[in-house]
Scaffold this active site. Structure first.
Site, short mmCIF file in Angstrom:
data_model
loop_
_atom_site.label_atom_id
_atom_site.label_comp_id
_atom_site.label_asym_id
_atom_site.label_seq_id
_atom_site.Cartn_x
_atom_site.Cartn_y
_atom_site.Cartn_z
N ASP A 69 0.73 -9.56 -2.29
CA ASP A 69 0.00 -8.53 -2.76
C ASP A 69 -1.32 -9.00 -3.67
O ASP A 69 -1.92 -8.00 -3.86
CB ASP A 69 1.07 -7.58 -3.56
CG ASP A 69 2.05 -6.95 -2.89
OD1 ASP A 69 1.99 -6.86 -1.49
OD2 ASP A 69 2.94 -6.41 -3.35
N LYS A 112 -0.35 -0.74 -8.97
CA LYS A 112 -0.27 -0.03 -7.39
C LYS A 112 1.16 0.63 -7.01
O LYS A 112 2.06 0.46 -7.62
CB LYS A 112 -0.45 -0.92 -6.32
CG LYS A 112 0.41 -2.07 -6.12
CD LYS A 112 1.49 -1.93 -5.12
CE LYS A 112 2.22 -2.76 -4.95
NZ LYS A 112 3.70 -2.89 -4.39
O1 C5P Z 1 4.43 -13.26 -1.64
P1 C5P Z 1 5.32 -13.10 -2.91
O2 C5P Z 1 5.60 -14.42 -3.54
O3 C5P Z 1 5.09 -11.79 -3.71
O4 C5P Z 1 6.65 -12.74 -2.03
C1 C5P Z 1 7.97 -12.89 -2.95
C2 C5P Z 1 9.14 -12.98 -1.72
O5 C5P Z 1 9.15 -11.82 -1.10
C3 C5P Z 1 8.85 -14.14 -0.76
O6 C5P Z 1 9.38 -15.05 -0.98
C4 C5P Z 1 9.56 -13.31 0.67
O7 C5P Z 1 10.88 -13.78 0.31
C5 C5P Z 1 9.59 -11.80 0.30
N1 C5P Z 1 8.24 -11.35 1.35
C6 C5P Z 1 8.44 -11.24 2.47
N2 C5P Z 1 7.51 -10.72 3.21
C7 C5P Z 1 6.27 -10.16 2.63
C8 C5P Z 1 6.00 -10.47 0.97
C9 C5P Z 1 7.03 -10.85 0.31
O8 C5P Z 1 9.34 -11.53 3.14
N3 C5P Z 1 5.29 -9.76 3.47
#
Ligand code: C5P
Length: 310
Positions: free
Chosen positions: A144, A20
């Site tokens: 995501d 994406k």
């Molecule tokens: O959700 P995911 O594990 O992919 O996100 C990785 C890191 O990115 C999270 O631990 C967080 O620190 C940050 N993040 C965030 N806000 C989001 C998505 C991700 O702070 N909406």
């Protein structure tokens, strides 16, 4: 984009996992739960990893990219363990990941692989899990991941999981995606952002659409030129601090004739819009030869097709 489909070939269940790009990403603020509230546009890109799985006594993962771990830190294994623990404790599978989407690129590769693994094992183990159960496991795996269970371009809010279909212009968008060899960590980029903390009434802030959001949504209903004028990514500042070569890639893309450039997700890939498909190829060709301080780049060129929210 077609929904993720599980197909059987030569004894393997196979699911293709697309990449994406984000053409717009506004960080609304930092939520009390530590995540950032987003208002973002995500568009599937026809670059695919492949997940293959077949029945086996235990769970295992192999990958054709030796730089990636194949233990429980890999999102594919995390997804497989989650499905197994919750719905199929006695089932095993041999899983193979064919990696084509660059990692640490902001192109959603790991998230898409996780979504594809859920769909693949749901099919292989004949679990009959519905949309809601898959979506809830998807969000546990990453912000995501739910997008990749959807069917196409979407306006995404919350952590990125509240999805509304948002069609691209009828005449198509012509994209050039450039990924430098160095990647960026999503966690690190968000940590550097210093976003405004959201107070007790954060849900009201989260729902408030700004003029900037409105302008982007209007633009994407109109034309590629209008979209070019409204691209945005609030994560680009911290990304350029960590990887200054991104500014060179932006400059190279503009010098090559791009209409506008924006970083995708938390980087490090940059996305350019070109006036038409021929121009996109010529911009891509020039970037293949560009000597950026970030070293060699991977280049992808793609055009959207009309009304591809179905
Ligand atoms: O959700 P995911 O594990 O992919 O996100 C990785 C890191 O990115 C999270 O631990 C967080 O620190 C940050 N993040 C965030 N806000 C989001 C998505 C991700 O702070 N909406």
């Amino acid at each position: 984009m077609l929904p993720l489909v599980a197909k059987e070939f030569a004894g393997w269940t196979q699911v293709w996992a697309p990449a994406k790009v984000n053409l717009y990403l506004r960080v609304v603020g930092k939520r009390p739960d530590g995540y950032h509230e987003l208002a973002t546009h995500m568009l599937p890109l026809p670059v695919y990893d492949t997940i293959l799985a077949r029945m086996a006594p235990t769970l295992s993962l192999q990958c054709d990219d030796p730089t990636l771990p194949v233990d429980s830190t890999n999102l594919v294994m995390k997804a497989a363990l989650l499905v197994s623990q919750r719905h199929a404790p006695d089932s095993g599978a041999e899983i193979a990941l064919r990696k084509r989407i660059p990692h640490q690129a902001g192109m959603g590769g790991g998230s898409s692989d996780a979504a594809a693994t859920l769909v693949c094992l749901n099919h292989l183990w004949n679990l009959g899990l519905g949309k809601n159960e898959l979506a809830s496991m998807a969000l546990e795996l990453g912000s995501d991941v739910p997008f990749f269970l959807g069917h196409g371009p979407a306006w995404c809010t919350g952590r990125g999981e509240d999805l509304t279909p948002l069609a691209t212009p009828e005449a198509g968008l012509h994209l050039v995606v450039v990924k430098p060899s160095e990647g960026l960590s999503t966690k690190e980029i968000f940590a550097r952002l210093k976003a405004k903390p959201m107070g007790a009434a954060w849900r009201a802030d989260a729902d408030a659409e700004t003029g900037s959001d409105f302008n982007f949504k209007q633009a994407i209903a109109q034309s590629a030129q209008a979209v070019a004028d409204t691209l945005r990514n609030d994560l680009e500042g911290p990304a350029v601090q960590l990887l200054p070569a991104l500014a060179n890639i932006r400059a190279e893309l503009m010098a090559a004739g791009a209409q506008a450039v924006v970083m995708t997700g938390s980087g490090s890939a940059m996305v350019a819009l070109a006036a038409d498909a021929t121009k996109a190829v010529s911009v891509g060709q020039r970037l293949m030869l560009a000597r950026t301080p970030a070293g060699p780049v991977a280049v992808f060129v793609a055009s959207t097709v009309p009304s591809n929210t179905d």
